[in-house]
Motif scaffolding. Structure first.
Motif, PDB file in Angstrom:
ATOM      1  N   PHE A  31       0.864  -1.340   0.105  1.00 50.15           N
ATOM      2  CA  PHE A  31      -0.124   0.011  -0.023  1.00 50.15           C
ATOM      3  C   PHE A  31       1.023   1.209  -0.071  1.00 50.15           C
ATOM      4  CE2 PHE A  31      -2.022   3.315   2.586  1.00 50.15           C
ATOM      5  CZ  PHE A  31      -3.003   3.591   1.743  1.00 50.15           C
ATOM      6  N   ILE A  32       1.825   1.014   0.791  1.00 55.63           N
ATOM      7  CA  ILE A  32       2.661   2.345   0.882  1.00 55.63           C
ATOM      8  C   ILE A  32       3.595   2.561  -0.276  1.00 55.63           C
ATOM      9  CG2 ILE A  32       4.709   3.483   2.139  1.00 55.63           C
ATOM     10  CD1 ILE A  32       4.023   1.849   4.677  1.00 55.63           C
ATOM     11  N   SER A  33       4.087   1.599  -0.921  1.00 59.09           N
ATOM     12  CA  SER A  33       4.803   1.694  -2.176  1.00 59.09           C
ATOM     13  C   SER A  33       3.992   2.207  -3.421  1.00 59.09           C
ATOM     14  CB  SER A  33       5.183   0.368  -2.461  1.00 59.09           C
ATOM     15  OG  SER A  33       6.332  -0.233  -1.652  1.00 59.09           O
ATOM     16  N   MET A  34       2.322   1.667  -3.268  1.00 55.29           N
ATOM     17  CA  MET A  34       1.671   2.257  -4.451  1.00 55.29           C
ATOM     18  C   MET A  34       1.482   3.606  -4.332  1.00 55.29           C
ATOM     19  SD  MET A  34      -2.346   1.086  -5.095  1.00 55.29           S
ATOM     20  CE  MET A  34      -2.858   1.868  -3.395  1.00 55.29           C
ATOM     21  N   TYR A  81       4.563   5.244  -5.469  1.00 52.36           N
ATOM     22  CA  TYR A  81       4.912   5.314  -6.955  1.00 52.36           C
ATOM     23  C   TYR A  81       4.009   6.283  -7.694  1.00 52.36           C
ATOM     24  CZ  TYR A  81       8.568   2.037  -7.641  1.00 52.36           C
ATOM     25  OH  TYR A  81      10.011   1.651  -7.950  1.00 52.36           O
ATOM     26  N   TRP A  82       2.719   6.490  -7.277  1.00 54.49           N
ATOM     27  CA  TRP A  82       1.909   7.329  -8.039  1.00 54.49           C
ATOM     28  C   TRP A  82       2.364   8.588  -8.319  1.00 54.49           C
ATOM     29  CZ3 TRP A  82      -3.482   6.240  -5.098  1.00 54.49           C
ATOM     30  CH2 TRP A  82      -3.998   5.035  -5.485  1.00 54.49           C
ATOM     31  N   ALA A  83       2.929   9.178  -7.149  1.00 50.79           N
ATOM     32  CA  ALA A  83       3.948  10.489  -7.073  1.00 50.79           C
ATOM     33  C   ALA A  83       5.124  10.184  -8.071  1.00 50.79           C
ATOM     34  CB  ALA A  83       4.263  10.822  -5.750  1.00 50.79           C
ATOM     35  N   PHE A  84       5.853   9.148  -7.850  1.00 46.45           N
ATOM     36  CA  PHE A  84       6.989   9.048  -8.498  1.00 46.45           C
ATOM     37  C   PHE A  84       6.855   8.814 -10.305  1.00 46.45           C
ATOM     38  CE2 PHE A  84      10.609   6.473 -10.014  1.00 46.45           C
ATOM     39  CZ  PHE A  84      11.650   7.281 -10.017  1.00 46.45           C
ATOM     40  N   GLY A  85       5.596   7.915 -10.399  1.00 46.86           N
ATOM     41  CA  GLY A  85       5.666   7.807 -11.738  1.00 46.86           C
ATOM     42  C   GLY A  85       5.282   8.893 -12.627  1.00 46.86           C
ATOM     43  N   LEU A  86       4.202   9.904 -11.795  1.00 44.26           N
ATOM     44  CA  LEU A  86       3.825  10.997 -12.589  1.00 44.26           C
ATOM     45  C   LEU A  86       5.228  12.091 -12.895  1.00 44.26           C
ATOM     46  CD1 LEU A  86       0.474  11.756 -10.597  1.00 44.26           C
ATOM     47  CD2 LEU A  86       0.891  11.182 -12.949  1.00 44.26           C
ATOM     48  N   LEU A  88      13.138  -4.886  -9.836  1.00 47.46           N
ATOM     49  CA  LEU A  88      14.215  -5.132  -8.622  1.00 47.46           C
ATOM     50  C   LEU A  88      14.063  -3.839  -7.899  1.00 47.46           C
ATOM     51  CD1 LEU A  88      17.382  -6.298 -10.659  1.00 47.46           C
ATOM     52  CD2 LEU A  88      15.953  -7.513  -8.750  1.00 47.46           C
ATOM     53  N   LEU A  89      13.846  -2.620  -8.328  1.00 42.68           N
ATOM     54  CA  LEU A  89      13.569  -1.274  -7.484  1.00 42.68           C
ATOM     55  C   LEU A  89      12.349  -1.419  -6.888  1.00 42.68           C
ATOM     56  CD1 LEU A  89      14.696   1.198  -6.588  1.00 42.68           C
ATOM     57  CD2 LEU A  89      13.673   2.207  -8.449  1.00 42.68           C
ATOM     58  N   VAL A  90      11.235  -2.082  -7.412  1.00 45.61           N
ATOM     59  CA  VAL A  90      10.041  -2.194  -6.688  1.00 45.61           C
ATOM     60  C   VAL A  90      10.287  -3.100  -5.524  1.00 45.61           C
ATOM     61  CG1 VAL A  90       7.611  -3.127  -6.939  1.00 45.61           C
ATOM     62  CG2 VAL A  90       8.534  -1.775  -8.756  1.00 45.61           C
ATOM     63  N   ALA A  91      10.800  -4.229  -5.670  1.00 45.69           N
ATOM     64  CA  ALA A  91      11.228  -5.102  -4.685  1.00 45.69           C
ATOM     65  C   ALA A  91      12.184  -4.372  -3.707  1.00 45.69           C
ATOM     66  CB  ALA A  91      11.794  -6.358  -5.330  1.00 45.69           C
ATOM     67  N   GLN A  92      13.115  -3.740  -4.057  1.00 43.15           N
ATOM     68  CA  GLN A  92      13.936  -3.057  -2.943  1.00 43.15           C
ATOM     69  C   GLN A  92      13.214  -1.974  -1.933  1.00 43.15           C
ATOM     70  OE1 GLN A  92      15.217   0.315  -3.101  1.00 43.15           O
ATOM     71  NE2 GLN A  92      16.401  -0.061  -1.118  1.00 43.15           N
ATOM     72  N   SER A 133       0.324  -0.332  -8.792  1.00 38.32           N
ATOM     73  CA  SER A 133      -1.284  -0.161  -9.154  1.00 38.32           C
ATOM     74  C   SER A 133      -1.959  -1.375  -9.128  1.00 38.32           C
ATOM     75  CB  SER A 133      -1.348   0.997 -10.289  1.00 38.32           C
ATOM     76  OG  SER A 133      -0.653   2.197  -9.863  1.00 38.32           O
ATOM     77  N   ILE A 134      -1.382  -2.415  -9.711  1.00 31.71           N
ATOM     78  CA  ILE A 134      -2.081  -3.713 -10.036  1.00 31.71           C
ATOM     79  C   ILE A 134      -2.151  -4.360  -8.454  1.00 31.71           C
ATOM     80  CG2 ILE A 134      -1.960  -6.041 -10.718  1.00 31.71           C
ATOM     81  CD1 ILE A 134      -0.623  -4.619 -13.380  1.00 31.71           C
ATOM     82  N   ILE A 135      -1.063  -4.177  -7.797  1.00 28.74           N
ATOM     83  CA  ILE A 135      -0.911  -5.181  -6.451  1.00 28.74           C
ATOM     84  C   ILE A 135      -1.605  -4.288  -5.365  1.00 28.74           C
ATOM     85  CG2 ILE A 135       0.464  -6.379  -4.845  1.00 28.74           C
ATOM     86  CD1 ILE A 135       2.425  -6.954  -7.163  1.00 28.74           C
ATOM     87  N   GLY A 136      -1.252  -2.878  -5.290  1.00 26.78           N
ATOM     88  CA  GLY A 136      -1.406  -2.176  -4.101  1.00 26.78           C
ATOM     89  C   GLY A 136      -2.899  -2.124  -3.591  1.00 26.78           C
ATOM     90  N   PRO A 137      -4.024  -2.038  -4.740  1.00 19.23           N
ATOM     91  CA  PRO A 137      -5.391  -1.862  -4.143  1.00 19.23           C
ATOM     92  C   PRO A 137      -5.976  -3.311  -3.201  1.00 19.23           C
ATOM     93  CG  PRO A 137      -5.338  -1.387  -6.447  1.00 19.23           C
ATOM     94  CD  PRO A 137      -3.962  -1.765  -6.200  1.00 19.23           C
ATOM     95  N   PHE A 138      -5.120  -4.576  -3.713  1.00 21.27           N
ATOM     96  CA  PHE A 138      -5.464  -5.347  -2.812  1.00 21.27           C
ATOM     97  C   PHE A 138      -5.327  -5.399  -1.465  1.00 21.27           C
ATOM     98  CE2 PHE A 138      -5.345  -7.339  -7.002  1.00 21.27           C
ATOM     99  CZ  PHE A 138      -6.373  -7.990  -7.232  1.00 21.27           C
ATOM    100  N   PHE A 139      -4.408  -4.382  -1.040  1.00 18.25           N
ATOM    101  CA  PHE A 139      -3.835  -4.240   0.419  1.00 18.25           C
ATOM    102  C   PHE A 139      -4.196  -2.611   0.950  1.00 18.25           C
ATOM    103  CE2 PHE A 139      -1.055  -7.297  -1.525  1.00 18.25           C
ATOM    104  CZ  PHE A 139      -0.772  -8.312  -0.518  1.00 18.25           C
TER     105      PHE A 139
END
Length: 292
Positions: free
Chosen positions: A34-37, A40-45, A76-80, A191-197
Motif C-alpha cells: 500500500f505504501i509503495s503504491m 509510485y503514484w507520485a514518482f511515476g507522474l 528490482l527497484l520495486v522489490a527493493q 497499482s495492480i497489487i496495491g489495491p488488494f492491500f
C-alpha cells in the motif's frame, strides 16, 4: 559547478533520509504494498514530467533497445522499496542503513560475473574487509541477533542488483529512457497489487503519506541535478551521510539503540566502500585517458 553539485547532493541525501524516517514510521502501521503504491503514484507522474521536458520526450523514452532488461531492473527497484520498508519497520532505521552502506561493495563484487568488469587486488581486499564489517554489524553470534536482520541484507543485495542492471541498461539506452521505465513499471506493478492491500488510513497518516510522495519527488530531482553538475564518485561519497542521519533519527525519534558492533561495523563498511568507489573512479579515469 562542482560546488553546486555537492550542495544538491547534500540536499538530496538529507531529504532521502527524511523519506526513510517517514517509511520507518509508516512501515509498522500499513502494508508495504500500500505504501509503495502511494509512493509510485507520485514518482511515476514525476518520471513522466521529467522525461516530457527532456530532449527525447515521451515517445523517445518509450523506445528501448532492451525492453526485458528495463522491466527487470525496474521490478528490482520495486522489490527493493518493498523490502526496505519492511527492514526499517523490523530491523530499525539505523541498523538497516548500516547494512545498506555495503551496497557499493556488493556492486563491485557482482560487477565481475554480471558485467564482466575487472577488479584489482586492492578493491578485492576492500570488498573482503567491508563484508567483514557487515558481519560485525549483524553480529550473528550475539544474543540480540534475530533472523529479521537478514531482511536488511536481502534489501542491500536487491538494490545492488538494481544498480548493476541499471549500469547494464546504460550501455544501450539513455538515462532518460531508464528513468522513464523505472517510473512506468513501478507505477503499473504497484497499482495492480496495491489495491488488494488498501487500508483505512488515519488522517494524520495521510499527511505522512503525502509527505513521503513529496520527499521522494524532491530528493530524486535534487539527485538528478547533482549528477548533472558533479562527478558520480562525489555524489556516491556524499550518500554515506544517510547513515549519520539514520542513526540520529533512529535514536532520537524511534528510540533505537546504537550498539558497539553497529558503530564499529559501520566505520569499517564506510571506509571500505569509500575506498572502493574512489578506486573504481581512478581506474575508469585512467582507462578514459588511455583511450584518448
Amino acid at each position: 559547478m562542482k560546488a553546486s553539485g555537492i550542495l544538491y547532493a547534500f540536499g538530496a541525501v538529507t531529504i532521502f533520509s527524511i523519506q526513510d524516517a517517514i517509511s520507518r514510521h509508516l512501515g509498522p502501521l500499513y502494508s508495504p504494498f500500500f505504501i509503495s503504491m502511494i509512493r509510485y503514484w507520485a514518482f511515476g507522474l514525476f518520471a513522466f514530467y521529467i522525461v516530457s521536458r527532456s530532449k527525447i520526450g515521451i515517445l523517445g523514452a518509450i523506445r528501448t533497445e532492451h525492453l526485458g532488461l528495463q522491466i527487470w531492473r525496474s521490478l528490482l527497484l520495486v522489490a527493493q522499496i518493498l523490502i526496505s520498508i519492511l527492514s526499517f519497520a523490523y530491523v530499525g532505521l539505523a541498523k538497516s542503513q548500516a547494512v545498506f552502506a555495503a551496497a557499493p561493495l556488493v556492486v563491485a563484487l557482482l560487477s565481475v560475473p554480471l558485467l564482466g568488469e575487472k577488479v584489482g587486488w586492492r578493491r578485492w581486499l576492500a570488498i573482503a574487509v567491508g563484508l567483514c564489517g557487515v558481519l560485525v554489524i549483524i553480529n550473528p553470534l550475539g544474543a540480540d541477533f534475530t533472523s529479521t536482520t537478514l531482511i536488511a541484507v536481502v534489501c542491500c543485495i536487491t538494490f545492488s542488483l538494481y544498480s548493476i542492471y541499471t549500469r547494464m541498461a546504460g550501455r544501450y539506452d539513455s538515462a532518460e529512457v531508464s528513468f522513464f521505465y523505472t517510473g512506468l513499471v513501478g507505477l503499473i506493478v504497484t497499482s495492480i497489487i496495491g489495491p488488494f492491500f488498501w487500508e483505512s488510513v488515519r488522517p494524520i497518516d495521510w499527511f505522512w503519506l503525502i509527505a513521503l510522495c513529496f520527499t521522494g519527488i524532491s530528493s530524486h530531482y535534487l539527485m538528478i541535478k547533482a549528477l548533472a553538475l558533479t562527478e558520480a564518485v562525489t555524489v556516491q561519497t556524499v550518500t554515506y551521510l544517510q547513515l549519520v542521519y539514520a542513526s540520529i533519527y533512529g535514536v532520537l525519534i524511534f528510540s533505537e539503540k546504537l550498539t558497539v558492533h553497529m558503530m564499529a561495523g559501520s566505520v569499517i563498511v564506510v571506509i571500505a566502500g569509500g575506498f572502493t568507489i574512489w578506486r573504481e573512479h581512478q581506474v575508469k579515469r585512467r582507462e578514459r585517458l588511455a583511450a584518448g
